[in-house]
Design an enzyme around this catalytic site. Sequence first.
Site, PDB file in Angstrom:
ATOM      1  N   PHE A 125       0.855  -1.191   0.000  1.00 40.30           N
ATOM      2  CA  PHE A 125       0.000   0.000   0.000  1.00 40.30           C
ATOM      3  C   PHE A 125       0.888   1.238   0.000  1.00 40.30           C
ATOM      4  O   PHE A 125       1.832   1.326   0.778  1.00 40.30           O
ATOM      5  CB  PHE A 125      -0.924  -0.016   1.226  1.00 40.30           C
ATOM      6  CG  PHE A 125      -2.035   0.982   1.153  1.00 40.30           C
ATOM      7  CD1 PHE A 125      -3.157   0.727   0.383  1.00 40.30           C
ATOM      8  CD2 PHE A 125      -1.962   2.175   1.849  1.00 40.30           C
ATOM      9  CE1 PHE A 125      -4.193   1.646   0.310  1.00 40.30           C
ATOM     10  CE2 PHE A 125      -2.984   3.098   1.788  1.00 40.30           C
ATOM     11  CZ  PHE A 125      -4.108   2.835   1.009  1.00 40.30           C
ATOM     12  N   ALA A 132       0.846  -1.446   5.997  1.00 42.93           N
ATOM     13  CA  ALA A 132       1.612  -1.212   7.218  1.00 42.93           C
ATOM     14  C   ALA A 132       1.028  -1.964   8.415  1.00 42.93           C
ATOM     15  O   ALA A 132       1.769  -2.397   9.295  1.00 42.93           O
ATOM     16  CB  ALA A 132       1.670   0.285   7.512  1.00 42.93           C
ATOM     17  N   TYR A 133      -0.274  -2.133   8.446  1.00 40.92           N
ATOM     18  CA  TYR A 133      -0.909  -2.833   9.564  1.00 40.92           C
ATOM     19  C   TYR A 133      -0.446  -4.286   9.643  1.00 40.92           C
ATOM     20  O   TYR A 133      -0.357  -4.867  10.725  1.00 40.92           O
ATOM     21  CB  TYR A 133      -2.434  -2.755   9.423  1.00 40.92           C
ATOM     22  CG  TYR A 133      -3.179  -3.240  10.633  1.00 40.92           C
ATOM     23  CD1 TYR A 133      -3.352  -2.418  11.741  1.00 40.92           C
ATOM     24  CD2 TYR A 133      -3.713  -4.526  10.678  1.00 40.92           C
ATOM     25  CE1 TYR A 133      -4.037  -2.860  12.860  1.00 40.92           C
ATOM     26  CE2 TYR A 133      -4.399  -4.976  11.793  1.00 40.92           C
ATOM     27  CZ  TYR A 133      -4.557  -4.140  12.883  1.00 40.92           C
ATOM     28  OH  TYR A 133      -5.228  -4.582  13.994  1.00 40.92           O
ATOM     29  N   GLU A 134      -0.122  -4.868   8.502  1.00 39.56           N
ATOM     30  CA  GLU A 134       0.297  -6.272   8.452  1.00 39.56           C
ATOM     31  C   GLU A 134       1.793  -6.459   8.718  1.00 39.56           C
ATOM     32  O   GLU A 134       2.248  -7.582   8.926  1.00 39.56           O
ATOM     33  CB  GLU A 134      -0.054  -6.875   7.086  1.00 39.56           C
ATOM     34  CG  GLU A 134      -1.544  -7.052   6.842  1.00 39.56           C
ATOM     35  CD  GLU A 134      -2.282  -5.763   6.503  1.00 39.56           C
ATOM     36  OE1 GLU A 134      -3.487  -5.684   6.818  1.00 39.56           O
ATOM     37  OE2 GLU A 134      -1.665  -4.827   5.945  1.00 39.56           O
ATOM     38  N   VAL A 150       2.234   5.477   6.055  1.00 39.67           N
ATOM     39  CA  VAL A 150       0.854   5.713   6.474  1.00 39.67           C
ATOM     40  C   VAL A 150       0.628   7.216   6.361  1.00 39.67           C
ATOM     41  O   VAL A 150       1.325   8.005   6.999  1.00 39.67           O
ATOM     42  CB  VAL A 150       0.605   5.233   7.920  1.00 39.67           C
ATOM     43  CG1 VAL A 150      -0.868   5.390   8.286  1.00 39.67           C
ATOM     44  CG2 VAL A 150       1.052   3.791   8.104  1.00 39.67           C
ATOM     45  N   ILE A 151      -0.331   7.595   5.531  1.00 38.29           N
ATOM     46  CA  ILE A 151      -0.599   9.008   5.274  1.00 38.29           C
ATOM     47  C   ILE A 151      -1.955   9.370   5.873  1.00 38.29           C
ATOM     48  O   ILE A 151      -2.957   8.711   5.584  1.00 38.29           O
ATOM     49  CB  ILE A 151      -0.566   9.301   3.759  1.00 38.29           C
ATOM     50  CG1 ILE A 151       0.800   8.898   3.183  1.00 38.29           C
ATOM     51  CG2 ILE A 151      -0.871  10.775   3.488  1.00 38.29           C
ATOM     52  CD1 ILE A 151       0.873   8.892   1.678  1.00 38.29           C
ATOM     53  N   HIS A 197      -7.266   4.743   8.422  1.00 32.49           N
ATOM     54  CA  HIS A 197      -7.499   5.053   9.832  1.00 32.49           C
ATOM     55  C   HIS A 197      -6.125   5.308  10.448  1.00 32.49           C
ATOM     56  O   HIS A 197      -5.567   4.462  11.145  1.00 32.49           O
ATOM     57  CB  HIS A 197      -8.226   3.909  10.528  1.00 32.49           C
ATOM     58  CG  HIS A 197      -9.521   3.544   9.875  1.00 32.49           C
ATOM     59  ND1 HIS A 197     -10.581   4.410   9.830  1.00 32.49           N
ATOM     60  CD2 HIS A 197      -9.914   2.430   9.234  1.00 32.49           C
ATOM     61  CE1 HIS A 197     -11.590   3.833   9.193  1.00 32.49           C
ATOM     62  NE2 HIS A 197     -11.201   2.631   8.812  1.00 32.49           N
ATOM     63  N   PHE A 240      12.680   0.592  12.081  1.00 33.02           N
ATOM     64  CA  PHE A 240      11.382   1.187  11.773  1.00 33.02           C
ATOM     65  C   PHE A 240      11.544   2.177  10.631  1.00 33.02           C
ATOM     66  O   PHE A 240      11.931   3.325  10.829  1.00 33.02           O
ATOM     67  CB  PHE A 240      10.814   1.878  13.017  1.00 33.02           C
ATOM     68  CG  PHE A 240       9.400   2.342  12.866  1.00 33.02           C
ATOM     69  CD1 PHE A 240       8.353   1.439  12.978  1.00 33.02           C
ATOM     70  CD2 PHE A 240       9.104   3.671  12.620  1.00 33.02           C
ATOM     71  CE1 PHE A 240       7.032   1.863  12.852  1.00 33.02           C
ATOM     72  CE2 PHE A 240       7.799   4.111  12.491  1.00 33.02           C
ATOM     73  CZ  PHE A 240       6.763   3.198  12.608  1.00 33.02           C
TER      74      PHE A 240
END
Length: 155
Positions: A22, A57-59, A82-83, A88, A113
């Site tokens: 993503f 990014a969540y994964e 993450v923008i 969310h 990170f």
Amino acid sequence: MKVIEGAIVAPNAKVAIVIARFNSFINESLLSGALDTLKRQGQVSYDNITIIRCPGAYELPLVAQLTAKSDRYDAIIALGSVIRGGTHFEYVASECNKGLAQVALDYNIPVAFGVLTVDYLEQAIERAGTKAGNKGAEAALMLLEMVNILAQVES
């Protein structure tokens, strides 16, 4: 007095790069920066680098956890972006950060990170290789140093 510091060169390090698809147009620039740093400054062989792609990014924390659990790598770089407004933001950014930190602590493995958490697309572009440097390259530098620090502490 003994002082332990990490060198940047780690030619034998086995590195996994976990990267979100993503926002790939941003993340691929982060990946290029990380690979360039690992190769040119860390002298890490491409044979020792594995790239693992996941949806977003969540994964990243779950994939990083399974990667660490495999015990085949000395370190992991997590790359993504993450923008704010696109997802969310608060939930994704927070859980990604906490999850990756937990992987490092649970498995005693450096997890760099390299996830951008920004308010605007322009900020992401700046941090992926233009005005504000390349955060993927910076994550790779941190990772190289941590690999060497942990090797000294553990020996």
